[in-house]
Design a protein around this motif. Structure first.
Motif, short mmCIF file in Angstrom:
data_model
loop_
_atom_site.label_atom_id
_atom_site.label_comp_id
_atom_site.label_asym_id
_atom_site.label_seq_id
_atom_site.Cartn_x
_atom_site.Cartn_y
_atom_site.Cartn_z
N ASN A 1 0.35 -1.42 0.35
CA ASN A 1 0.63 0.20 0.00
C ASN A 1 0.80 1.57 -0.26
OD1 ASN A 1 -1.54 2.16 0.94
ND2 ASN A 1 -3.29 0.78 1.68
N PRO A 2 1.07 2.12 -1.09
CA PRO A 2 1.67 3.60 -1.14
C PRO A 2 1.32 4.12 -0.55
CG PRO A 2 0.80 2.67 -3.21
CD PRO A 2 -0.24 2.00 -2.12
N LYS A 3 0.60 4.17 0.09
CA LYS A 3 -0.40 5.29 1.73
C LYS A 3 0.52 4.71 2.97
CE LYS A 3 -4.18 7.50 -0.16
NZ LYS A 3 -5.97 7.99 -0.48
N LEU A 4 0.25 3.80 3.16
CA LEU A 4 1.60 2.75 4.70
C LEU A 4 2.77 3.42 4.06
CD1 LEU A 4 -0.18 -0.03 5.35
CD2 LEU A 4 -0.56 2.45 6.89
N GLU A 5 3.06 3.20 3.27
CA GLU A 5 5.28 2.88 2.63
C GLU A 5 4.89 4.56 2.98
OE1 GLU A 5 5.76 1.51 -1.11
OE2 GLU A 5 4.50 -0.53 0.04
N LEU A 6 4.67 5.35 2.23
CA LEU A 6 4.84 6.97 2.40
C LEU A 6 5.03 7.07 3.83
CD1 LEU A 6 5.54 9.75 0.95
CD2 LEU A 6 3.40 9.91 0.35
N GLY A 8 4.95 5.35 6.46
CA GLY A 8 6.19 4.86 7.31
C GLY A 8 7.70 5.72 6.94
N LEU A 9 7.68 6.38 5.30
CA LEU A 9 8.60 6.66 4.90
C LEU A 9 8.91 7.80 6.11
CD1 LEU A 9 11.20 7.27 3.96
CD2 LEU A 9 9.47 8.11 1.79
N VAL A 10 7.82 8.67 5.80
CA VAL A 10 7.59 9.95 7.01
C VAL A 10 8.48 9.68 8.28
CG1 VAL A 10 6.58 11.81 7.74
CG2 VAL A 10 6.53 10.98 5.49
N LEU A 11 7.74 8.43 8.98
CA LEU A 11 7.85 8.31 10.32
C LEU A 11 9.44 8.29 10.58
CD1 LEU A 11 4.77 6.42 11.66
CD2 LEU A 11 5.35 8.50 12.08
N SER A 68 10.23 1.76 10.37
CA SER A 68 9.64 0.59 8.71
C SER A 68 9.58 -0.10 8.33
CB SER A 68 11.28 0.09 9.68
OG SER A 68 11.18 -0.13 10.89
N GLU A 69 8.41 -0.66 9.30
CA GLU A 69 7.51 -1.87 9.54
C GLU A 69 6.19 -1.86 8.83
OE1 GLU A 69 7.36 -5.32 10.79
OE2 GLU A 69 9.44 -3.91 11.83
N LEU A 70 6.20 0.22 9.04
CA LEU A 70 4.59 0.24 8.05
C LEU A 70 5.47 -0.14 6.52
CD1 LEU A 70 3.25 3.20 9.39
CD2 LEU A 70 2.39 1.01 9.45
N ILE A 71 6.70 0.17 6.31
CA ILE A 71 7.18 0.40 4.72
C ILE A 71 7.00 -1.06 4.09
CG2 ILE A 71 9.60 0.93 3.18
CD1 ILE A 71 10.11 2.89 5.07
N VAL A 72 7.55 -1.69 4.99
CA VAL A 72 7.43 -3.08 4.79
C VAL A 72 6.47 -4.12 4.98
CG1 VAL A 72 9.95 -3.53 5.42
CG2 VAL A 72 8.84 -4.44 7.35
N SER A 73 4.88 -3.21 4.94
CA SER A 73 4.29 -3.81 5.21
C SER A 73 3.71 -5.08 5.99
CB SER A 73 3.32 -3.98 4.10
OG SER A 73 2.98 -3.64 2.62
#
Length: 122
Positions: A1-6, A8-11, A68-73
């Protein structure tokens, strides 16, 4: 999911930035967490990110981990966040006991004015 990855990146970026700023603001007052010591000429840092939270390095690490956990879903962050928060809280309390002993009323006042890990909450 691109929104979760973004998100995650912001976090991750926010968390790492907070860690770097906090470490830089501590300067020579920083000690490794397991050392539990006061250095000679130790000064109480209450400006910068320390104006808002008293343990910003823990905050930054938690944010970076969750990001980082959000980035890797991964949903691991949902289960580990309470453990990380619990660990950071109790580690912070151990550090605060030493700081109260050294700085006395000055640190007690600082503790009343700031939160430990999450601004305006904990």
């Amino acid at each position: 999911n691109p929104k979760l990855e973004l998100t995650g990146l912001v976090l991750v970026i926010s968390g790492v930035t907070i860690c770097i700023l906090a470490r830089k603001q501590l300067g020579t007052n920083w000690t490794h967490a397991v050392d539990y010591q006061i250095k000679s000429q130790h000064a109480l840092v209450t400006s910068g990110v320390y104006h808002f939270i008293s343990h910003p390095i823990y905050t930054g690490l938690i944010l970076a981990f969750i990001g980082s956990e959000l980035i890797v879903s991964s949903y691991l962050a949902l289960f580990l966040f309470p453990l990380l928060l619990f660990g950071a809280y109790f580690q912070g309390k151990r550090e605060e006991a030493i700081l109260v002993k050294h700085f006395r009323k000055k640190y007690e006042t600082y503790m009343r004015q700031t939160k430990m890990i999450i601004p305006y909450f904990i």
